[in-house]
Design a protein around this motif. Structure first.
Motif, PDB file in Angstrom:
ATOM      1  N   THR B 144       0.836  -1.205   0.000  1.00  0.00           N
ATOM      2  CA  THR B 144       0.000   0.000   0.000  1.00  0.00           C
ATOM      3  C   THR B 144       0.868   1.252   0.000  1.00  0.00           C
ATOM      4  O   THR B 144       0.620   2.203  -0.752  1.00  0.00           O
ATOM      5  N   HIS B 148       1.344   4.163  -2.941  1.00  0.00           N
ATOM      6  CA  HIS B 148       1.135   5.571  -2.601  1.00  0.00           C
ATOM      7  C   HIS B 148       2.375   6.380  -2.980  1.00  0.00           C
ATOM      8  O   HIS B 148       2.281   7.434  -3.611  1.00  0.00           O
ATOM      9  N   ASP B 270       0.165  14.801   1.381  1.00  0.00           N
ATOM     10  CA  ASP B 270       0.328  13.434   0.878  1.00  0.00           C
ATOM     11  C   ASP B 270       0.504  12.407   1.987  1.00  0.00           C
ATOM     12  O   ASP B 270       0.822  11.267   1.715  1.00  0.00           O
ATOM     13  N   VAL B 272      -0.620   9.691   4.494  1.00  0.00           N
ATOM     14  CA  VAL B 272      -1.777   8.797   4.607  1.00  0.00           C
ATOM     15  C   VAL B 272      -1.873   8.247   6.033  1.00  0.00           C
ATOM     16  O   VAL B 272      -0.901   8.213   6.774  1.00  0.00           O
ATOM     17  N   THR B 296      -6.161   4.711   4.345  1.00  0.00           N
ATOM     18  CA  THR B 296      -5.924   3.637   3.374  1.00  0.00           C
ATOM     19  C   THR B 296      -6.487   2.315   3.870  1.00  0.00           C
ATOM     20  O   THR B 296      -6.135   1.253   3.365  1.00  0.00           O
TER      21      THR B 296
END
Lengths: 195, 345
Positions: B144, B148, B270, B272, B296
């Motif tokens: 993940t 990203h 940006d 997460v 996420t």
């Protein structure tokens, strides 16, 4: 032309040089257009690794004949790793990307492109992979080299060169997009013989 | 690779191969027919001695997408509750010719015991053991994070590492196998890991881990992390007074609405927010944070299936006699002499 390899007992014989490969691909591109009666619904899917650059080159040549064709929009890559029947017999293979053209493959005429046709098992895996991705109107097969020794009822529609070989020999295709030999890109088909 | 037991002994090369394979598996999850024939005829047993929803379902979906047969075994309602030992359970599975055993167990080291004992020949996948490791969770977190990171950079994620990324892991590190697996894996992949939590919930010896430790969440956030991973407060393992009250914990260590707004004011557009699930909403993470575009959580669940497909595929395909050489040899330009068509795969 025989070039004995320096370090081992392997003999290397170049059977197609750069110009020969180019001529063979030009002829195959024309054959594909002729068999399809034009470029309508054509999709070229290369089987990694070396089938993909071959499919790109064929698409370029088709676009050169028919300017309405955008080569990038009819080319794709079809990974067959997960569909092979010999996954248990070899070290684990890493799957590679499958990329279809934006138009998809439903009701298209898909030409599978590979470098060497040998047992036919890769193409069998490719046909299974295609069935999971869509339903083409027709599937054809173009290969640069057909070396015989088929183990399945599969034949190519378009062949660059028929190359009678013994199963002891190994056919290697080197393409400039992928293969560097001595630091420079090389286009050639060689037969290696363990003499 | 014969077993997947921990991320501590996973090389960067093997980890990247797993993530790259997962990338292709994710592409399969987006097509109409989400099934591959690669593991046809193989049997995967999910052996769960501890409760789990998403991990078990995720492994089951992964095995089924690869056409393997799946047997689910939960300790509740089995002979384990009659006192059957791990060894006898394992040998029962062996007699049913399981090819892979996915095991979750409350005791740290149970999967390693299963793999090393010779009770079974099957590949063993650790799906969480005690407070030791949960490697597939760390792999899906890394997957993940990598997607990203690649999206920010505008590059394809396959083949890339997490170099330059700063990941903050917050909360109950002491009981968290997810935190441990992530510390090892993210560090191996080149990310910098920061830990933040109350001293009572950080393990003894955390100073020797390859990460910086903070005892104040806001100090840690001031380091401008690229990702904040909130850990679940594991109430079922809280056998001592680790903190005065859940309200105090939530104030000091929870990712609440105030800290969510802080990310915006700091200009961390940006960054997460991750959570391995299941979430205690309002405790370690606020609902606004969990449901924000930064979260996420659902992507992590989706990626879990792809990563587990990759793990099962890499463990179960390939010549079993050749598993040591297998890691990477298939990538070389020299195929085995018997490869049809004399070319690389």
């Amino acid at each position: 032309m025989t070039v004995p390899a320096s370090e081992s007992g392997i003999h290397k014989r170049v059977v197609l040089a750069e110009a020969d490969i180019d001529r063979a691909l030009t002829r195959i591109a024309h054959e594909i257009l002729e068999a399809n009666k034009g470029s309508r619904d054509l999709v070229l899917l290369g089987i990694p690794r070396r089938g993909f650059p071959l499919a790109q080159r064929l698409a370029q040549k088709i676009a050169a004949v028919d300017p309405t064709v955008d080569p990038d929009l009819i080319t794709g890559q079809l990974d067959v790793t997960m569909y092979r029947d010999d996954l248990r017999r070899h070290p684990t293979r890493s799957p590679l990307a499958t990329q279809l053209p934006p138009s998809g493959i439903d009701d298209k005429v898909v030409v599978l492109v590979d470098d060497v046709l040998y047992s036919g098992r890769t193409i069998r895996a490719g046909l299974d992979a295609l069935a999971d991705l869509g339903r083409p109107r027709a599937v054809r097969l173009a290969v640069l080299v057909d070396r015989g020794h088929r183990e399945l009822p599969i034949r190519a529609d378009h062949v660059g060169k028929n190359l009678p070989t013994s199963s002891q020999e190994r056919v290697r295709v080197h393409l400039a997009e992928i293969d560097l030999i001595g630091g420079s890109p090389v286009d050639e088909v060689v037969i290696e013989d363990r003499a | 690779m014969k077993h997947l037991l921990s991320t501590q002994d996973l090389s960067a090369r093997s980890a990247l191969r797993l993530l790259d394979t997962a990338e292709e598996m994710a592409a399969v999850g987006e097509r109409e027919i989400k099934k591959l024939p690669a593991l046809r005829g193989r049997t995967v047993v999910n052996l769960f001695f501890e409760d789990s929803t998403r991990t078990r379902i995720s492994f089951e979906a992964a095995a089924k997408r690869l056409s393997a047969d799946v047997i689910n075994f939960a300790a509740k309602g089995s002979s384990v509750s009659k006192g059957e030992s791990l060894k006898d359970t394992a040998q029962t599975l062996e007699a049913m010719s399981a090819d892979a055993v996915v095991i979750r167990h409350p005791a740290s080291g149970a999967p390693a015991r299963l793999a090393a004992s010779g009770w079974i020949d099957a590949a063993v996948v650790n799906a969480g053991d005690g407070t030791h490791e949960h490697p597939t969770q760390a792999l899906l977190d890394a997957f993940t994070l990598r997607r990203h990171w690649a999206r920010i950079a505008g590059t394809p994620s396959a083949g890339t590492t997490l170099a330059g990324m700063k990941v903050l892991i917050v909360g109950d590190v002491l009981h968290s196998r997810v935190a441990r697996s992530n510390v090892w894996l993210l560090t191996t992949l080149g990310a910098e890991v920061l830990l933040a939590g109350p001293p009572t919930l950080l393990p003894v010896g955390v100073g020797s881990w390859p990460c910086r430790v903070f005892y104040n969440l806001d100090d840690a956030l001031a380091e401008r992390p690229d990702a904040v991973m909130m850990l679940r407060l594991q109430a079922e393992r809280m056998n001592a007074a680790f903190f005065p009250s859940t309200r105090e914990y939530s104030r000091r260590w929870g990712f609440d609405d105030g800290r969510l707004a802080l990310l915006d004011t700091m200009g961390l557009d940006d960054t997460v927010i991750m959570h391995p699930g299941p979430m205690n909403r309002g405790l370690e993470i606020s609902s606004a944070a969990a449901d924000s575009p930064r979260s996420t959580v659902l992507a992590q669940v989706r990626n879990g299936v792809s990563v587990r497909m990759a793990a099962l595929y890499l463990l179960l395909s390939g010549d079993p006699q050749d598993d040591d050489a297998a890691d990477g040899r298939a990538d070389q330009d020299d195929p085995p002499a018997t490869t049809p068509e004399g070319r690389t795969p």
